[in-house]
Scaffold this motif. Structure first.
Motif, PDB file in Angstrom:
ATOM      1  N   PHE A 142       5.856  19.460 -40.753  1.00 14.23           N
ATOM      2  CA  PHE A 142       6.713  19.828 -39.629  1.00 14.23           C
ATOM      3  C   PHE A 142       7.735  20.879 -40.034  1.00 14.23           C
ATOM      4  O   PHE A 142       7.965  21.862 -39.308  1.00 14.23           O
ATOM      5  N   ARG A 143       8.352  20.699 -41.194  1.00 13.92           N
ATOM      6  CA  ARG A 143       9.370  21.647 -41.649  1.00 13.92           C
ATOM      7  C   ARG A 143       8.761  23.033 -41.874  1.00 13.92           C
ATOM      8  O   ARG A 143       9.372  24.052 -41.531  1.00 13.92           O
ATOM      9  N   LYS A 144       7.574  23.072 -42.444  1.00  8.31           N
ATOM     10  CA  LYS A 144       6.926  24.363 -42.696  1.00  8.31           C
ATOM     11  C   LYS A 144       6.548  25.059 -41.394  1.00  8.31           C
ATOM     12  O   LYS A 144       6.839  26.250 -41.209  1.00  8.31           O
ATOM     13  N   VAL A 145       5.891  24.332 -40.504  1.00  4.02           N
ATOM     14  CA  VAL A 145       5.405  24.939 -39.264  1.00  4.02           C
ATOM     15  C   VAL A 145       6.568  25.365 -38.366  1.00  4.02           C
ATOM     16  O   VAL A 145       6.617  26.501 -37.881  1.00  4.02           O
ATOM     17  N   SER A 146       7.507  24.457 -38.133  1.00  4.02           N
ATOM     18  CA  SER A 146       8.629  24.794 -37.251  1.00  4.02           C
ATOM     19  C   SER A 146       9.536  25.831 -37.892  1.00  4.02           C
ATOM     20  O   SER A 146      10.110  26.683 -37.195  1.00  4.02           O
ATOM     21  N   GLY A 147       9.657  25.807 -39.231  1.00  3.82           N
ATOM     22  CA  GLY A 147      10.442  26.827 -39.915  1.00  3.82           C
ATOM     23  C   GLY A 147       9.831  28.202 -39.770  1.00  3.82           C
ATOM     24  O   GLY A 147      10.535  29.198 -39.557  1.00  3.82           O
ATOM     25  N   ASP A 148       8.506  28.283 -39.863  1.00  4.37           N
ATOM     26  CA  ASP A 148       7.819  29.562 -39.678  1.00  4.37           C
ATOM     27  C   ASP A 148       8.005  30.089 -38.255  1.00  4.37           C
ATOM     28  O   ASP A 148       8.114  31.298 -38.039  1.00  4.37           O
ATOM     29  N   MET A 149       8.038  29.186 -37.283  1.00  9.49           N
ATOM     30  CA  MET A 149       8.144  29.596 -35.881  1.00  9.49           C
ATOM     31  C   MET A 149       9.568  29.900 -35.459  1.00  9.49           C
ATOM     32  O   MET A 149       9.834  30.868 -34.740  1.00  9.49           O
ATOM     33  N   LEU A 150      10.507  29.047 -35.873  1.00  6.77           N
ATOM     34  CA  LEU A 150      11.875  29.114 -35.356  1.00  6.77           C
ATOM     35  C   LEU A 150      12.887  29.629 -36.365  1.00  6.77           C
ATOM     36  O   LEU A 150      14.016  29.962 -35.989  1.00  6.77           O
ATOM     37  N   GLY A 151      12.495  29.665 -37.646  1.00  9.58           N
ATOM     38  CA  GLY A 151      13.436  29.992 -38.704  1.00  9.58           C
ATOM     39  C   GLY A 151      13.972  28.714 -39.330  1.00  9.58           C
ATOM     40  O   GLY A 151      14.286  27.752 -38.613  1.00  9.58           O
ATOM     41  N   ALA A 152      14.068  28.687 -40.647  1.00 10.76           N
ATOM     42  CA  ALA A 152      14.456  27.464 -41.356  1.00 10.76           C
ATOM     43  C   ALA A 152      15.811  26.941 -40.909  1.00 10.76           C
ATOM     44  O   ALA A 152      16.037  25.721 -40.864  1.00 10.76           O
ATOM     45  N   LYS A 153      16.736  27.822 -40.539  1.00 10.38           N
ATOM     46  CA  LYS A 153      18.081  27.383 -40.144  1.00 10.38           C
ATOM     47  C   LYS A 153      18.063  26.607 -38.823  1.00 10.38           C
ATOM     48  O   LYS A 153      19.028  25.898 -38.497  1.00 10.38           O
ATOM     49  N   ASN A 154      16.987  26.739 -38.063  1.00 11.18           N
ATOM     50  CA  ASN A 154      16.880  26.051 -36.781  1.00 11.18           C
ATOM     51  C   ASN A 154      16.089  24.745 -36.868  1.00 11.18           C
ATOM     52  O   ASN A 154      15.804  24.125 -35.836  1.00 11.18           O
ATOM     53  N   VAL A 155      15.736  24.346 -38.075  1.00 10.44           N
ATOM     54  CA  VAL A 155      15.077  23.061 -38.307  1.00 10.44           C
ATOM     55  C   VAL A 155      16.135  22.130 -38.893  1.00 10.44           C
ATOM     56  O   VAL A 155      16.514  22.248 -40.051  1.00 10.44           O
ATOM     57  N   LEU A 156      16.632  21.209 -38.074  1.00  8.18           N
ATOM     58  CA  LEU A 156      17.802  20.408 -38.414  1.00  8.18           C
ATOM     59  C   LEU A 156      17.406  19.019 -38.907  1.00  8.18           C
ATOM     60  O   LEU A 156      16.449  18.420 -38.424  1.00  8.18           O
ATOM     61  N   GLU A 157      18.174  18.537 -39.888  1.00 13.08           N
ATOM     62  CA  GLU A 157      18.011  17.157 -40.378  1.00 13.08           C
ATOM     63  C   GLU A 157      18.975  16.279 -39.596  1.00 13.08           C
ATOM     64  O   GLU A 157      20.175  16.554 -39.547  1.00 13.08           O
ATOM     65  N   MET A 158      18.478  15.244 -38.977  1.00  6.40           N
ATOM     66  CA  MET A 158      19.314  14.410 -38.127  1.00  6.40           C
ATOM     67  C   MET A 158      19.506  13.016 -38.711  1.00  6.40           C
ATOM     68  O   MET A 158      18.760  12.581 -39.591  1.00  6.40           O
ATOM     69  N   GLN A 159      20.509  12.312 -38.194  1.00  5.02           N
ATOM     70  CA  GLN A 159      20.745  10.927 -38.566  1.00  5.02           C
ATOM     71  C   GLN A 159      19.838  10.012 -37.744  1.00  5.02           C
ATOM     72  O   GLN A 159      19.318  10.394 -36.697  1.00  5.02           O
ATOM     73  N   MET A 160      19.676   8.788 -38.220  1.00  5.75           N
ATOM     74  CA  MET A 160      18.917   7.805 -37.455  1.00  5.75           C
ATOM     75  C   MET A 160      19.652   7.501 -36.141  1.00  5.75           C
ATOM     76  O   MET A 160      20.882   7.556 -36.075  1.00  5.75           O
ATOM     77  N   LEU A 161      18.883   7.172 -35.108  1.00  2.02           N
ATOM     78  CA  LEU A 161      19.439   6.833 -33.803  1.00  2.02           C
ATOM     79  C   LEU A 161      19.061   5.403 -33.432  1.00  2.02           C
ATOM     80  O   LEU A 161      17.990   4.914 -33.806  1.00  2.02           O
ATOM     81  N   MET A 162      19.928   4.752 -32.659  1.00  3.91           N
ATOM     82  CA  MET A 162      19.644   3.386 -32.219  1.00  3.91           C
ATOM     83  C   MET A 162      18.715   3.353 -31.006  1.00  3.91           C
ATOM     84  O   MET A 162      18.334   2.278 -30.556  1.00  3.91           O
ATOM     85  N   GLY A 163      18.363   4.503 -30.475  1.00  6.18           N
ATOM     86  CA  GLY A 163      17.357   4.544 -29.427  1.00  6.18           C
ATOM     87  C   GLY A 163      16.015   4.070 -29.951  1.00  6.18           C
ATOM     88  O   GLY A 163      15.790   4.008 -31.165  1.00  6.18           O
ATOM     89  N   ALA A 164      15.112   3.725 -29.051  1.00  6.30           N
ATOM     90  CA  ALA A 164      13.792   3.214 -29.437  1.00  6.30           C
ATOM     91  C   ALA A 164      12.705   3.984 -28.694  1.00  6.30           C
ATOM     92  O   ALA A 164      12.945   4.538 -27.621  1.00  6.30           O
ATOM     93  N   GLU A 165      11.528   3.992 -29.260  1.00  2.00           N
ATOM     94  CA  GLU A 165      10.387   4.731 -28.723  1.00  2.00           C
ATOM     95  C   GLU A 165       9.102   3.975 -29.003  1.00  2.00           C
ATOM     96  O   GLU A 165       8.901   3.500 -30.113  1.00  2.00           O
TER      97      GLU A 165
END
Length: 433
Positions: A336-359
């Motif tokens: 995911f990081r490679k593909v989205s980084g190639d498309m959007l630029g590495a600076k636009n691929v963000l590392e996020m915290q865990m969320l209490m939402g569910a899926e």
């Protein structure tokens, strides 16, 4: 300006696909590929205004089928009563799936815009209509270049994500048969347009539901001494349940207990015979979920007894099953990081915290490698975009080509890299299954 941005993004995606799939330059007709954007938005708008709850969808295949047939995409129906699964490529291994959830919520839409719900009391308040439009956009891109795809892309149009566990039912019906990996997208108003956010490992919490009936003895509100007041008992129970997290859980182990339902009584001067409360509890491990479940039942039944009431507690149900923790595969995270980084630029691929939402995407990720990520749609120049489950939620339409491009790119590049490894024996195509 909006359509120019979409054209540029689609051009970039097709050029990337050309590189990854080794297309010949003559196989690309960018103007033709751009032309489907308007139609795809129109279909997305139709789906936005036609609200479908849980598994009681109004035959979503009737909205998807015309496009799938017109584009020549093989599909099967139904899965999980109203789900649709399409197939693009060789019909042989490797298989990779891209998924969109389809259901709406029981809410009255309060925002006035062109895609406002036409069904009172129902609205797409979580972006699932956008998810459908993005997956259709990806399907159109992929089908145009199906002969260059080295494997099979599986399109998963899934009902009943909002509490009904549609993903589990899709699995039970064989929707992911032979699939090696699956990707899922969710729009988010928390991140700027043109960015994506996710993480490796646990991403979203495991979630379960509870409902309790507290029974007492009703009577006139003027003579409470002749009653056993279930409202007072329920009020004490709700306060006590909050202590489970604040005083019993490890502060470093994120947990939530929320009572969101309280029903009892219908008159100002009558104490009812019973009260019903209900809610959700969430955590990031099966052990914590099990501990919360045990303590919730103990607190409800014993606090009810203190107030001379009786209580029965029910956890989950067929309609509202337990959702496991959503865990992203570490290898797919790097992909995911490679593909989205190639498309959007590495600076636009963000590392996020865990969320209490569910899926319920978590059901897929329990049985095969899965990856779930958020796609930003915040743009302050277009006004405030509310978070999901708000009656003022709306979709930033500029996000649609980003999602379609990411779906198509993640899937095709996964197949290409999978083919670089030792090939599996060819099986029969999905057309023959």
């Amino acid at each position: 300006m909006r359509f120019c941005i979409c054209q540029f993004l689609l051009q970039s995606t097709l050029l990337a696909l050309k590189s990854w799939l080794k297309f010949q330059p003559t196989s690309l007709n960018l103007q033709k590929d751009q032309s489907f954007l308007i139609g795809w938005w129109v279909l997305g708008g139709r789906y936005m205004r036609t609200q479908n709850l849980g598994l009681r969808n109004l035959r979503p295949v009737s909205l998807l089928e015309p496009s799938l047939i017109r584009w020549g995409i093989t599909y099967k129906y139904p899965f999980a009563k109203t789900g649709v699964v399409g197939y693009i490529g060789t019909g042989s291994p490797p298989f990779v799936a891209i998924r969109a959830d389809m259901d709406a919520l029981s809410m009255q839409e309060s925002v006035e815009w062109e895609h406002k719900s036409k069904v009172p009391g129902k609205m797409h308040a979580c972006g699932h209509d956008a998810h459908v439009a993005m997956l259709l956009g990806a399907a159109k891109i992929l089908q145009e270049h199906r002969h260059e795809i080295q494997g099979t892309v599986v399109l998963v149009f899934q009902p009943a994500e909002e509490g009904n566990g549609g993903a589990k039912k899709m699995l039970d019906d064989g929707a992911l048969e032979n699939v090696d990996a699956i990707f899922g997208i969710h729009v988010s108003a928390s991140y700027p347009i043109g960015t994506v956010a996710s993480r490796s490992g646990p991403l979203l919490a495991g979630s379960a539901f509870f409902e309790a009936v507290i029974s007492g003895k009703g009577g006139h509100a003027a003579i409470p001494q002749h009653t056993i007041d279930p409202i007072l008992a329920a009020s004490n129970i709700i306060v006590s349940l909050q202590h489970l997290v604040s005083r019993e859980a490890d502060p470093l182990d994120s947990q939530v207990v929320t009572v969101a339902k309280f029903q009892g009584g219908g008159a100002f001067n009558v104490i009812p015979d019973s009260v019903t409360i209900g809610g959700t509890f969430r955590a990031f491990s099966k052990e914590s979920i099990a501990q919360l479940k045990q303590r919730i039942e103990e607190v409800i039944t014993k606090q009810a007894n203190v107030q001379r009431c009786n209580a029965t507690v029910v956890f989950d149900s067929i309609d509202k099953p337990f959702y496991p923790v959503t865990v992203n595969d570490k290898d797919l995270h790097e992909h995911f990081r490679k593909v989205s980084g190639d498309m959007l630029g590495a600076k636009n691929v963000l590392e996020m915290q865990m969320l209490m939402g569910a899926e319920d995407f978590s059901f897929y990720a329990e049985v095969i490698p899965g990856y779930f990520f958020f796609l930003g749609m915040k743009n302050e120049t277009q006004g405030r975009f509310e978070s999901g489950h708000s009656p003022y939620f709306r979709v930033n339409e500029d996000v649609l080509p980003y999602g379609a491009a990411l779906h198509a790119s993640l899937a095709t590049r996964y197949l290409l890299e999978k083919q670089a490894k030792p090939n599996l024996p060819k099986g029969s195509s999905h057309d023959e299954l």
